[in-house]
Design an enzyme around this catalytic site. Structure first.
Site, PDB file in Angstrom:
ATOM      1  N   HIS A  17       0.481  -2.384   0.245  1.00  0.00           N
ATOM      2  CA  HIS A  17       1.839  -2.259  -0.290  1.00  0.00           C
ATOM      3  C   HIS A  17       1.817  -1.954  -1.787  1.00  0.00           C
ATOM      4  O   HIS A  17       2.424  -0.977  -2.247  1.00  0.00           O
ATOM      5  CB  HIS A  17       2.580  -3.576  -0.015  1.00  0.00           C
ATOM      6  CG  HIS A  17       3.995  -3.603  -0.482  1.00  0.00           C
ATOM      7  ND1 HIS A  17       5.058  -3.473   0.385  1.00  0.00           N
ATOM      8  CD2 HIS A  17       4.536  -3.775  -1.710  1.00  0.00           C
ATOM      9  CE1 HIS A  17       6.192  -3.543  -0.299  1.00  0.00           C
ATOM     10  NE2 HIS A  17       5.904  -3.732  -1.579  1.00  0.00           N
ATOM     11  N   GLU A  18       1.097  -2.775  -2.547  1.00  0.00           N
ATOM     12  CA  GLU A  18       1.055  -2.577  -3.996  1.00  0.00           C
ATOM     13  C   GLU A  18       0.300  -1.298  -4.364  1.00  0.00           C
ATOM     14  O   GLU A  18       0.620  -0.646  -5.367  1.00  0.00           O
ATOM     15  CB  GLU A  18       0.437  -3.787  -4.687  1.00  0.00           C
ATOM     16  CG  GLU A  18       1.178  -5.101  -4.443  1.00  0.00           C
ATOM     17  CD  GLU A  18       2.659  -5.045  -4.792  1.00  0.00           C
ATOM     18  OE1 GLU A  18       3.052  -4.202  -5.633  1.00  0.00           O
ATOM     19  OE2 GLU A  18       3.435  -5.823  -4.213  1.00  0.00           O
ATOM     20  N   HIS A  58       2.765   1.486  -4.414  1.00  0.00           N
ATOM     21  CA  HIS A  58       3.490   1.565  -5.681  1.00  0.00           C
ATOM     22  C   HIS A  58       2.628   2.215  -6.763  1.00  0.00           C
ATOM     23  O   HIS A  58       3.080   3.088  -7.508  1.00  0.00           O
ATOM     24  CB  HIS A  58       3.869   0.158  -6.148  1.00  0.00           C
ATOM     25  CG  HIS A  58       4.969  -0.484  -5.378  1.00  0.00           C
ATOM     26  ND1 HIS A  58       6.158   0.152  -5.100  1.00  0.00           N
ATOM     27  CD2 HIS A  58       5.083  -1.732  -4.834  1.00  0.00           C
ATOM     28  CE1 HIS A  58       6.951  -0.666  -4.425  1.00  0.00           C
ATOM     29  NE2 HIS A  58       6.320  -1.807  -4.255  1.00  0.00           N
ATOM     30  N   HIS A  72       2.106   5.896  -6.271  1.00  0.00           N
ATOM     31  CA  HIS A  72       3.369   6.574  -6.563  1.00  0.00           C
ATOM     32  C   HIS A  72       3.456   6.826  -8.073  1.00  0.00           C
ATOM     33  O   HIS A  72       3.746   7.944  -8.533  1.00  0.00           O
ATOM     34  CB  HIS A  72       4.526   5.690  -6.086  1.00  0.00           C
ATOM     35  CG  HIS A  72       5.852   6.369  -6.033  1.00  0.00           C
ATOM     36  ND1 HIS A  72       6.998   5.731  -5.609  1.00  0.00           N
ATOM     37  CD2 HIS A  72       6.246   7.633  -6.360  1.00  0.00           C
ATOM     38  CE1 HIS A  72       8.019   6.560  -5.663  1.00  0.00           C
ATOM     39  NE2 HIS A  72       7.596   7.726  -6.120  1.00  0.00           N
TER      40      HIS A  72
END
Length: 609
Positions: free
Chosen positions: A400-401, A404, A407
């Protein structure tokens, strides 16, 4: 004597201090500043530079060249401030009990307030231009790199005040945000939850981070003791926390009214140009599809052989005896393998970043709970974790991180500073997309029926936690802000009453709701920065749709479209950026399809266990 690593603590160890963590397991902030002394030099540079911004007052709109000089000076200040803030924030996150870290952040916040006061003339003066003059400047070739940023600024014309009013808002910004710091200090530093014995009889310290480990225990008495002991500490501070939450809501409503927005919700959605209908339709869609959630909770109760099911029983995996002891290095390898559909460049950049210490891996005393990714322009997108090798969800947290961080990495490569920063509405798509790829990878790799059931259970719980739960949170935020705007009191009792009603609705008639669970509304960090959580729910809906496109189509077209979306940063409005990737969030389809996947997975799980 070598420093002890937090990777393999013995059962009776307490949470280590920051200086007891192996340096290799911490993030390397030297890309930002070599040390605190270098940060101080940069801070002094900022303090001496921002007063010069006042020199542009009254003349920066005279020509495109004058405006360009002003914008570039402002950009340089913003980049320096972002870098300073990034370092200060990360140092507090790694150890909020360190007075020097807190003082550094406080000094920067004070300087930020003074800088905002100095710059208060900029937007009112720029937006006071007649439409034709503004359009002529925005379309001037000299300002071509700024065209998108200038058009975004123009959108705010109805909500930008006079110079004097903007100055007053800038002066009070830090004062009315005190609830954020107070909540963080109280819950991450001052609160002490004690210790209790795990299922093997070993004493372990209970904390915001280790709470999840206790709730994963297969021993019901351990889960329930941990739940009661954890919430006992919140009950001891319930009136204080309720006052903080009320202050946060009042601050939201104050700013919305000051800036002429119809409501705090509409103010929060305005920057992303998201219609209120998207927010309301999300809540309506989830409420229409609560029955599969009730069926899953009943399946969980039966399988765990419980007379009644409670909140503390909703996290333990339904499938027992599956290895969930993953070192951080092993988790990294799994995540990198799962992300292979995104291409070699994406995977290599992430692998190299983790090796270069982008990640602060393990819990230490005073460290912020949970996990996050935090970036600044042309600097590493750092990740904070509190990794627990016995919590399988932490493997997903890493994916998940990493979503980020990658991105941010892609936006930095593709966009100028003024266009690189993507809105939070898009951020949760990138993170949950990676989780979808991880689930697909693990399901494809396993031939074991038991492991498949375990992974499907994990995906069900992910959708439950991200789509159902976050939508419930979003509804709580909407109701409580409506209460403040309607003149209703925000008290401990009113918070508990609203939250109890939502718990009844979202958990169903067969669920046993402990009275302590009403206090959950006081401990959710996002409630102190309202109207964020709905983006988790829309994010997982969009991510599910986009991941399916990438995985189902063997051609590179869906992958390339998704990577273009990630690289777009803030150059497009969020709904337009998602359309570029291939999903339209103004329609109910993405949310309905994600909820339909949940229902199918519940049916499949019921046949596997």
């Amino acid at each position: 004597m070598p420093k002890r690593t937090a990777a393999t603590p013995s059962p009776n160890e307490t949470i280590p201090a920051r200086d007891q963590i192996d340096e290799r397991d911490t993030w390397d902030l030297s890309s930002l500043y070599a040390d605190d002394a270098h940060w101080e030099l940069a801070f002094r540079e900022f303090e001496t530079s921002f007063p010069r911004f006042a020199e542009f007052k009254g003349g920066f709109t005279a020509s495109a060249v004058a405006l360009l000089r002003c914008l570039e000076f402002r950009n340089d200040l913003d980049r320096l401030l972002e870098r300073l803030g990034h370092y200060a924030f990360l140092r507090v996150a790694e150890d909020g009990a360190n007075d020097a870290n807190q003082a550094r952040k406080a000094r920067l916040e004070q300087a930020r307030t003074r800088a905002a006061e100095t710059a208060a003339f900029f937007e009112p003066e720029l937006l006071a231009l007649p439409d034709d003059r503004y359009e002529a400047l925005a379309n001037d070739p000299t300002l071509a790199p700024w065209r998108n940023a200038l058009r975004k600024i123009r959108r705010f014309k109805p909500h930008v005040l006079s110079e004097r009013e903007e100055r007053l808002l800038a002066l009070c910004r830090d004062s009315i945000a005190g609830h954020h710091r107070a909540f963080s200090q109280l819950t991450n530093v001052d609160m002490r939850f004690g210790s209790l014995k795990d299922a093997k009889g070993h004493p372990r310290e209970l904390s915001q981070s280790s709470f999840s480990s206790f709730l994963m225990s297969r021993a019901p008495d351990v889960r329930r003791r941990a739940f009661r002991q954890f919430y006992r500490e919140f009950a001891d501070h319930d009136h204080t926390l309720a006052a903080m939450l009320a202050s946060s809501i009042k601050a939201d409503v104050f700013e919305a009214r000051a800036r002429n927005h119809p409501s705090a919700l509409q103010a929060a959605l305005f920057a992303d140009d998201v219609p209120v209908s998207v927010y309301d339709n999300l809540i309506a869609a989830v409420r229409r599809n609560l029955e599969p959630l009730f069926e899953y909770l009943e399946l969980r109760r039966r399988h765990l052989k419980l007379a009644s099911i409670r909140a503390c029983d909703t996290y333990v995996p339904l499938v027992a005896d599956i290895e969930t002891d993953y070192s951080f290095d092993r988790a990294t390898k799994m995540v990198l393998e799962a992300l292979a559909p995104l291409g070699d460049e994406y995977v290599a950049a992430l692998r190299d970043g983790i090796a270069a210490r982008w990640v602060d891996r393990y819990e230490n005393r005073g460290k912020r709970s949970g996990a996050f990714s935090s970036g600044s322009y042309r600097n590493p997108p750092y990740m904070l974790m509190n990794y627990k090798r016995d919590v399988f969800a932490d493997v997903y947290t890493l994916a998940h991180e990493a979503g980020h961080s990658m991105h941010t990495w892609l936006c930095q490569k593709a966009q100028s500073f003024q266009d690189y920063d993507y809105p939070i509405f898009l951020a949760e798509v990138a993170s949950t997309f990676n989780e979808e790829l991880l689930t697909h990878h693990l399901l494809r790799r396993t031939k074991d029926k038991k492991m498949r059931a375990f992974l499907i259970n994990r995906q069900i719980d992910d959708i439950r936690g991200t789509l159902y739960r976050q939508t419930m949170f979003a509804e709580f935020e909407k109701i409580t802000h409506d209460m403040e705007e309607g003149g209703q009191p925000l008290t401990l009792d009113s918070f508990r009453s609203v939250y109890r009603g939502l718990l009844n609705d979202y958990f169903g008639p067969r669920f046993m709701i402990d009275q302590e669970l009403e206090l959950e509304c006081l401990r959710i960090p996002h409630f102190y920065s309202a109207f964020y959580v709905y983006k988790y729910a829309t994010g997982i809906s969009a991510a599910t749709a986009l991941a399916k496109k990438v995985l189902d189509d063997p051609t590179p077209a869906p992958r390339d479209a998704y990577l273009r979306f990630l690289s777009s940063g803030g150059s497009l409005m969020p709904l337009d950026a998602l359309r570029l990737a291939g999903v339209d969030m103004t329609t109910p389809d993405p949310v309905d399809n994600a909820l339909a996947l949940f229902a199918r997975r519940v049916e499949e799980l019921s046949k596997l266990i």
